[in-house]
Design a protein around this motif. Sequence first.
Motif, PDB file in Angstrom:
ATOM      1  N   ARG A 181       0.799  -1.089  -0.094  1.00  0.00           N
ATOM      2  CA  ARG A 181       0.146   0.107   0.118  1.00  0.00           C
ATOM      3  C   ARG A 181       0.858   1.140   0.173  1.00  0.00           C
ATOM      4  O   ARG A 181       2.029   1.074   0.796  1.00  0.00           O
ATOM      5  N   LEU A 182       0.409   2.236  -0.701  1.00  0.00           N
ATOM      6  CA  LEU A 182       1.163   3.394  -0.812  1.00  0.00           C
ATOM      7  C   LEU A 182       1.089   4.278   0.228  1.00  0.00           C
ATOM      8  O   LEU A 182      -0.165   4.435   0.793  1.00  0.00           O
ATOM      9  N   HIS A 218       7.628   5.861  -0.443  1.00  0.00           N
ATOM     10  CA  HIS A 218       7.148   5.309   0.945  1.00  0.00           C
ATOM     11  C   HIS A 218       5.993   4.176   0.857  1.00  0.00           C
ATOM     12  O   HIS A 218       4.750   5.161   0.377  1.00  0.00           O
ATOM     13  N   ALA A 219       6.065   3.135   1.220  1.00  0.00           N
ATOM     14  CA  ALA A 219       4.763   2.343   1.112  1.00  0.00           C
ATOM     15  C   ALA A 219       4.405   2.211   2.777  1.00  0.00           C
ATOM     16  O   ALA A 219       4.328   3.268   3.377  1.00  0.00           O
ATOM     17  N   VAL A 251      11.906  -4.171  -2.379  1.00  0.00           N
ATOM     18  CA  VAL A 251      11.229  -3.442  -1.097  1.00  0.00           C
ATOM     19  C   VAL A 251      12.519  -3.395  -0.010  1.00  0.00           C
ATOM     20  O   VAL A 251      13.358  -4.174  -0.032  1.00  0.00           O
ATOM     21  N   THR A 252      12.633  -2.097   0.591  1.00  0.00           N
ATOM     22  CA  THR A 252      13.647  -1.904   1.571  1.00  0.00           C
ATOM     23  C   THR A 252      13.072  -1.042   2.707  1.00  0.00           C
ATOM     24  O   THR A 252      12.318  -0.183   2.408  1.00  0.00           O
ATOM     25  N   ASN A 253      13.798  -1.330   3.868  1.00  0.00           N
ATOM     26  CA  ASN A 253      13.439  -0.398   4.779  1.00  0.00           C
ATOM     27  C   ASN A 253      14.696   0.453   5.311  1.00  0.00           C
ATOM     28  O   ASN A 253      14.834   1.026   6.304  1.00  0.00           O
ATOM     29  N   ALA A 254      15.705   0.511   4.525  1.00  0.00           N
ATOM     30  CA  ALA A 254      16.989   1.047   4.492  1.00  0.00           C
ATOM     31  C   ALA A 254      16.719   2.792   5.036  1.00  0.00           C
ATOM     32  O   ALA A 254      17.472   2.987   5.956  1.00  0.00           O
ATOM     33  N   PRO A 255      15.769   3.276   4.289  1.00  0.00           N
ATOM     34  CA  PRO A 255      15.669   4.749   4.677  1.00  0.00           C
ATOM     35  C   PRO A 255      15.154   4.725   6.146  1.00  0.00           C
ATOM     36  O   PRO A 255      15.248   6.068   6.669  1.00  0.00           O
ATOM     37  N   SER A 256      14.334   3.753   6.592  1.00  0.00           N
ATOM     38  CA  SER A 256      13.780   4.030   7.999  1.00  0.00           C
ATOM     39  C   SER A 256      14.657   3.318   9.029  1.00  0.00           C
ATOM     40  O   SER A 256      14.333   3.397  10.231  1.00  0.00           O
ATOM     41  N   ALA A 257      15.386   2.379   8.644  1.00  0.00           N
ATOM     42  CA  ALA A 257      16.146   1.808   9.673  1.00  0.00           C
ATOM     43  C   ALA A 257      17.017   2.491  10.290  1.00  0.00           C
ATOM     44  O   ALA A 257      17.803   3.437   9.994  1.00  0.00           O
ATOM     45  N   ALA A 276       2.197   0.806  -4.322  1.00  0.00           N
ATOM     46  CA  ALA A 276       3.488   1.401  -4.318  1.00  0.00           C
ATOM     47  C   ALA A 276       4.540   1.156  -5.539  1.00  0.00           C
ATOM     48  O   ALA A 276       5.268   1.956  -5.775  1.00  0.00           O
ATOM     49  N   ALA A 277       4.419  -0.059  -5.929  1.00  0.00           N
ATOM     50  CA  ALA A 277       5.389  -0.632  -7.041  1.00  0.00           C
ATOM     51  C   ALA A 277       4.855   0.138  -8.241  1.00  0.00           C
ATOM     52  O   ALA A 277       5.682   0.826  -8.976  1.00  0.00           O
ATOM     53  N   ARG A 278       3.728   0.401  -8.665  1.00  0.00           N
ATOM     54  CA  ARG A 278       2.985   1.067  -9.629  1.00  0.00           C
ATOM     55  C   ARG A 278       3.502   2.464  -9.970  1.00  0.00           C
ATOM     56  O   ARG A 278       3.842   2.905 -10.706  1.00  0.00           O
TER      57      ARG A 278
END
Length: 285
Positions: A181-182, A218-219, A251-257, A276-278
């Motif tokens: 989900r976006l 951001h998803a 998919v990554t959580n790197a910006p939030s980790a 989110a992918a679209r």
Amino acid sequence: MSALVRAVGVALAAVLLSGCGMAWLWNEPVHRAPSATPVATTPEASASPLDDRTAHPYTGALAEGATCVRAKKRQLADLEDIGGVGGSTTYPVGVLVRANAGWWTVAVATRTTGDGDVDPYAFFVTSYPTYADDPDHEPFAWQLASTGGDAAAKKALACVKKLPVPKLPPDPDSPDSYTGRLAKGAACHAVSAKLLARLQAVGGVGGAITYPRGTMVHANGRWWTVAVATKVNPNSLGYTSDNVDATALFVTNAPSAGSPAAAVSFPIKSHASDTAARKALGCLN
């Protein structure tokens, strides 16, 4: 003394003897709003709430026509407090059944993520559904140590066993928690060269195939969906632009980790429900 002077003197004497002042003599009377001093009163003593545990003891008998009522989330939370659980042990579902007098018998399913054995079900008695808004009765609730031949507990248990127990929500950093989900107000952001290199390692490429650019959005939760463009470099492995997809999704959580060690990244395939992918693909192209 002349008659006029004597007349005035008599009038003044009459005024002074009557207690009135000169203002009364020459002006209209002054009217003031009445004032009242409140009289302290002693409130009537209120009657003590009736303790139904003594007046109408719980017997566990099933009320006539009693049916099962699913417990609400707030009720389950209150029962966790009474049961002294919470944290690793919770009551995800429960059922109330009307017993004798104003009592209700409650059966709850237990769930634990901690160590040790926990009984699969717990039982309580409460009068809150009956007397929560009744000032003449004080509601009570307590946990049953044993049910014995308690007919109401047996019925509540039979009903709660039929309820599906909700699954535990996945860890926020587990790939299982990604929904696609976006996020509200999500915008496209360019992917850094450092993250592109990390995604190449996750995608098992590098050398013959690289990711020269990418966009991310951001998803749900801590997740970001990334669309990268692929580049096929000269190679002897047979890779060409004809047999390599022009884009790839991650998919990554790197910006939030909080740290690189806490970062999680994994590849995905686009599907219709992944908004989110679209969006990431739309920004990339």
